[in-house]
Write a protein that holds these residues in place. Structure first.
Motif, PDB file in Angstrom:
ATOM      1  N   ASN A 177       0.827  -1.215   0.000  1.00 57.34           N
ATOM      2  CA  ASN A 177       0.000   0.000   0.000  1.00 57.34           C
ATOM      3  C   ASN A 177       0.856   1.258   0.000  1.00 57.34           C
ATOM      4  O   ASN A 177       0.431   2.294   0.493  1.00 57.34           O
ATOM      5  CB  ASN A 177      -0.935   0.003   1.214  1.00 57.34           C
ATOM      6  CG  ASN A 177      -1.922  -1.133   1.142  1.00 57.34           C
ATOM      7  OD1 ASN A 177      -2.525  -1.365   0.104  1.00 57.34           O
ATOM      8  ND2 ASN A 177      -2.081  -1.871   2.228  1.00 57.34           N
ATOM      9  N   SER A 178       2.044   1.159  -0.554  1.00 60.09           N
ATOM     10  CA  SER A 178       2.956   2.307  -0.526  1.00 60.09           C
ATOM     11  C   SER A 178       2.883   3.091  -1.829  1.00 60.09           C
ATOM     12  O   SER A 178       2.337   2.626  -2.823  1.00 60.09           O
ATOM     13  CB  SER A 178       4.392   1.823  -0.304  1.00 60.09           C
ATOM     14  OG  SER A 178       4.875   1.162  -1.454  1.00 60.09           O
ATOM     15  N   ASN A 179       3.439   4.250  -1.809  1.00 62.18           N
ATOM     16  CA  ASN A 179       3.517   5.114  -2.973  1.00 62.18           C
ATOM     17  C   ASN A 179       4.823   4.829  -3.702  1.00 62.18           C
ATOM     18  O   ASN A 179       5.698   5.664  -3.809  1.00 62.18           O
ATOM     19  CB  ASN A 179       3.430   6.597  -2.541  1.00 62.18           C
ATOM     20  CG  ASN A 179       3.279   7.524  -3.725  1.00 62.18           C
ATOM     21  OD1 ASN A 179       3.043   7.089  -4.843  1.00 62.18           O
ATOM     22  ND2 ASN A 179       3.430   8.801  -3.474  1.00 62.18           N
ATOM     23  N   SER A 180       4.978   3.568  -4.121  1.00 64.84           N
ATOM     24  CA  SER A 180       6.188   3.142  -4.813  1.00 64.84           C
ATOM     25  C   SER A 180       5.837   2.065  -5.826  1.00 64.84           C
ATOM     26  O   SER A 180       4.770   1.470  -5.775  1.00 64.84           O
ATOM     27  CB  SER A 180       7.212   2.595  -3.810  1.00 64.84           C
ATOM     28  OG  SER A 180       6.731   1.390  -3.222  1.00 64.84           O
ATOM     29  N   LYS A 181       6.771   1.843  -6.714  1.00 60.55           N
ATOM     30  CA  LYS A 181       6.610   0.812  -7.737  1.00 60.55           C
ATOM     31  C   LYS A 181       7.960   0.137  -7.871  1.00 60.55           C
ATOM     32  O   LYS A 181       8.974   0.803  -8.093  1.00 60.55           O
ATOM     33  CB  LYS A 181       6.207   1.475  -9.054  1.00 60.55           C
ATOM     34  CG  LYS A 181       6.038   0.546 -10.221  1.00 60.55           C
ATOM     35  CD  LYS A 181       5.590   1.373 -11.432  1.00 60.55           C
ATOM     36  CE  LYS A 181       5.614   0.568 -12.681  1.00 60.55           C
ATOM     37  NZ  LYS A 181       5.284   1.395 -13.858  1.00 60.55           N
ATOM     38  N   ILE A 182       8.014  -1.162  -7.703  1.00 63.41           N
ATOM     39  CA  ILE A 182       9.270  -1.895  -7.783  1.00 63.41           C
ATOM     40  C   ILE A 182       9.502  -2.369  -9.207  1.00 63.41           C
ATOM     41  O   ILE A 182       8.637  -3.018  -9.796  1.00 63.41           O
ATOM     42  CB  ILE A 182       9.300  -3.084  -6.801  1.00 63.41           C
ATOM     43  CG1 ILE A 182       9.203  -2.577  -5.353  1.00 63.41           C
ATOM     44  CG2 ILE A 182      10.549  -3.935  -7.013  1.00 63.41           C
ATOM     45  CD1 ILE A 182       9.088  -3.672  -4.316  1.00 63.41           C
ATOM     46  N   GLU A 183      10.651  -1.990  -9.740  1.00 63.78           N
ATOM     47  CA  GLU A 183      11.112  -2.488 -11.025  1.00 63.78           C
ATOM     48  C   GLU A 183      12.549  -2.934 -10.827  1.00 63.78           C
ATOM     49  O   GLU A 183      13.497  -2.286 -11.257  1.00 63.78           O
ATOM     50  CB  GLU A 183      11.042  -1.399 -12.105  1.00 63.78           C
ATOM     51  CG  GLU A 183       9.646  -0.992 -12.465  1.00 63.78           C
ATOM     52  CD  GLU A 183       9.589   0.071 -13.558  1.00 63.78           C
ATOM     53  OE1 GLU A 183       8.462   0.436 -13.928  1.00 63.78           O
ATOM     54  OE2 GLU A 183      10.646   0.549 -14.023  1.00 63.78           O
ATOM     55  N   LEU A 184      12.701  -4.021 -10.110  1.00 63.39           N
ATOM     56  CA  LEU A 184      14.010  -4.529  -9.706  1.00 63.39           C
ATOM     57  C   LEU A 184      14.824  -4.974 -10.924  1.00 63.39           C
ATOM     58  O   LEU A 184      14.379  -5.825 -11.676  1.00 63.39           O
ATOM     59  CB  LEU A 184      13.829  -5.683  -8.717  1.00 63.39           C
ATOM     60  CG  LEU A 184      15.060  -6.187  -7.991  1.00 63.39           C
ATOM     61  CD1 LEU A 184      15.709  -5.054  -7.186  1.00 63.39           C
ATOM     62  CD2 LEU A 184      14.682  -7.318  -7.053  1.00 63.39           C
ATOM     63  N   ASN A 185      15.983  -4.363 -11.087  1.00 64.51           N
ATOM     64  CA  ASN A 185      16.845  -4.657 -12.240  1.00 64.51           C
ATOM     65  C   ASN A 185      17.987  -5.588 -11.915  1.00 64.51           C
ATOM     66  O   ASN A 185      18.723  -5.995 -12.787  1.00 64.51           O
ATOM     67  CB  ASN A 185      17.412  -3.356 -12.819  1.00 64.51           C
ATOM     68  CG  ASN A 185      16.317  -2.509 -13.434  1.00 64.51           C
ATOM     69  OD1 ASN A 185      15.340  -3.031 -13.926  1.00 64.51           O
ATOM     70  ND2 ASN A 185      16.486  -1.210 -13.382  1.00 64.51           N
ATOM     71  N   GLU A 186      18.193  -5.890 -10.627  1.00 60.67           N
ATOM     72  CA  GLU A 186      19.287  -6.769 -10.253  1.00 60.67           C
ATOM     73  C   GLU A 186      18.734  -8.055  -9.672  1.00 60.67           C
ATOM     74  O   GLU A 186      17.624  -8.108  -9.203  1.00 60.67           O
ATOM     75  CB  GLU A 186      20.230  -6.084  -9.270  1.00 60.67           C
ATOM     76  CG  GLU A 186      19.549  -5.594  -8.010  1.00 60.67           C
ATOM     77  CD  GLU A 186      20.484  -4.835  -7.111  1.00 60.67           C
ATOM     78  OE1 GLU A 186      20.800  -5.381  -6.042  1.00 60.67           O
ATOM     79  OE2 GLU A 186      20.894  -3.734  -7.482  1.00 60.67           O
TER      80      GLU A 186
END
Length: 187
Positions: A177-186
């Motif tokens: 429910n956070s104001n973030s978006k994960i786009e993990l590149n590693e």
């Protein structure tokens, strides 16, 4: 959608670094650079970083613990680095790192790190929504998670966010429910 009005922004879009020569006029009675001068520089770069991210004027809401780890000498170059570590609805945590460099020897010292909570304001002076951040590395996710936990724990600091022992899967639920978006590149 304009650059300023994006729903999410990459952290690197608002990261800032400034370097300034420390002058005798910045020194205290013991000949070291006055802590108040350093705090003023820290507040300026936190403001610039937060304003660049939000596209709005920002104010300082709080500063989380500033420890002066090493003295800064007149004639040294002082480098301040600022990065958005966390985004809420209208506020953001700006992570700061301050280092000094002896021009003659090239030796650098970590002087302090701190976290400034900044709030975006609109033209009427009211708190205004900000873009979230796109998290693209384990380090960025660790800093975001640490900001959430720091808010929960207040001033209690722990070592469980050490990059050597941080387990990303233990904290992914914090992002639901956070104001973030994960786009993990590693990996």
């Amino acid at each position: 959608m304009t650059e300023i009005n994006k729903k999410y922004k990459h952290i690197k879009e608002s990261q800032l670094t400034i370097t300034e020569l420390m002058l005798p006029s910045h020194s205290n009675f013991s000949g070291k650079i006055h802590g108040g001068h350093i705090l003023n520089l820290m507040n300026q770069i936190a403001f610039a970083c937060a304003s660049k991210h939000s596209g709005n004027y920002c104010v300082t809401a709080s500063v989380n613990k500033v420890d002066f780890l090493n003295p800064i000498e007149v004639g040294e170059l002082l480098t301040l680095k600022a990065s958005i570590n966390y985004t809420g609805r209208t506020s953001m945590v700006v992570g700061l790192r301050v280092e000094s460099e002896n021009i003659r020897t090239g030796k650098t010292k970590h002087c302090n790190s701190s976290y400034f909570t900044m709030v975006a304001k609109n033209e009427e002076g009211k708190s205004t929504p900000i873009p979230g951040i796109i998290l693209t590395s384990k380090a960025e996710i660790r800093r975001y998670a640490r900001s959430i936990k720091r808010q929960e724990e207040g001033r209690n600091r722990t070592s469980r966010f050490s990059s050597k022992i941080f387990k990303i899967n233990d904290y992914l639920h914090l992002f639901e429910n956070s104001n973030s978006k994960i786009e993990l590149n590693e990996k």
